[in-house]
Design an enzyme around this catalytic site. Sequence first.
Site, PDB file in Angstrom:
ATOM      1  N   ARG A   1     116.611 -10.652  75.073  1.00 36.78           N
ATOM      2  CA  ARG A   1     116.712 -11.586  73.937  1.00 36.78           C
ATOM      3  C   ARG A   1     117.968 -11.361  73.086  1.00 36.78           C
ATOM      4  O   ARG A   1     117.972 -11.671  71.886  1.00 36.78           O
ATOM      5  CB  ARG A   1     115.489 -11.478  73.017  1.00 36.78           C
ATOM      6  CG  ARG A   1     114.227 -12.002  73.640  1.00 36.78           C
ATOM      7  CD  ARG A   1     113.028 -11.755  72.755  1.00 36.78           C
ATOM      8  NE  ARG A   1     111.845 -12.235  73.435  1.00 36.78           N
ATOM      9  CZ  ARG A   1     111.098 -13.254  73.005  1.00 36.78           C
ATOM     10  NH1 ARG A   1     111.399 -13.866  71.896  1.00 36.78           N
ATOM     11  NH2 ARG A   1     110.049 -13.634  73.690  1.00 36.78           N
TER      12      ARG A   1
ATOM     13  N   MET B   1     113.551  -7.025  53.953  1.00 36.54           N
ATOM     14  CA  MET B   1     112.468  -7.670  54.684  1.00 36.54           C
ATOM     15  C   MET B   1     111.877  -6.845  55.836  1.00 36.54           C
ATOM     16  O   MET B   1     111.165  -7.399  56.679  1.00 36.54           O
ATOM     17  CB  MET B   1     112.948  -9.028  55.206  1.00 36.54           C
ATOM     18  CG  MET B   1     113.514  -9.909  54.103  1.00 36.54           C
ATOM     19  SD  MET B   1     114.077 -11.515  54.641  1.00 36.54           S
ATOM     20  CE  MET B   1     112.518 -12.341  54.835  1.00 36.54           C
TER      21      MET B   1
ATOM     22  N   ASP C   1     123.886  -8.418  47.896  1.00 38.48           N
ATOM     23  CA  ASP C   1     123.942  -9.536  46.955  1.00 38.48           C
ATOM     24  C   ASP C   1     123.178  -9.211  45.680  1.00 38.48           C
ATOM     25  O   ASP C   1     122.201  -8.457  45.702  1.00 38.48           O
ATOM     26  CB  ASP C   1     123.443 -10.836  47.589  1.00 38.48           C
ATOM     27  CG  ASP C   1     122.102 -10.713  48.283  1.00 38.48           C
ATOM     28  OD1 ASP C   1     122.024 -10.036  49.330  1.00 38.48           O
ATOM     29  OD2 ASP C   1     121.121 -11.271  47.770  1.00 38.48           O
TER      30      ASP C   1
END
Length: 234
Positions: free
Chosen positions: A43, A180, A204
Amino acid sequence: MSIHISAKKGEIAKVVLQPGDPLRAKYIAENFLENPRLVSQTRHILYYTGIYKGKEITVGASGMGFPSIGIYSFELYTEYVVDTIIRIGTCGAYTTDLKVFDILNVENAASESTYAKYAWEIEEELLPHQGSIFDVINETAKELSLVTNSTNIHSSDIFYRKNPAIPEIATKYNCPAVEMEAFGLFANAKYLGKNAATILTVSDIIPSGENISADQRETALKPMIELALEAAWK
Ligand code: ADE
């Protein structure tokens, strides 16, 4: 081979550095490891094994979010000889007290996610780093004269949301930034009795909209990569 990693047994080292992005894994392997070998590209999630200062280390991607890091870290821990995973990623700061390029060593990950509960019957919404690698990272940072903050982090399922206010769980557990994956990694490591840490570079600042530009990223992440490699080497 495991379901999602095509490396043969023996082709993955005991210690794995895990960025989210497959191309970051490639960059690290090609620029920091000797004799890097591509051992899995299922993948396009790239895994490389090479030598750092005489020690074999694997660097390979986690992808984004708990489902993805949940799969890769579980297979690394259970299908190979991996005992330690150091996630190296980026995070968004909830506060202007943090600056872009700041480096965080995650003490605990707080999450509203049901990942740990439904995967492993772990009910806590705050999960600590696992094993001693967190301390090794802090000691190594001191030796490298690198400033790092040990901190809690909000691990979220959500990148885009309607309400821009800081989520309640981040306030509850004093989390100055969000990413995350750490909670999923820590849950797997806790269940399996393995070592896991997460080092993050602030990419950020959410309230001001400031962020590290795409061309700044390579140099911006270098101190974190060197810290992770030096800690992994010990
Ligand atoms: N990783 C880097 N920046 C992030 C943000 N703003 N939210 C979630 N994860 C991030």
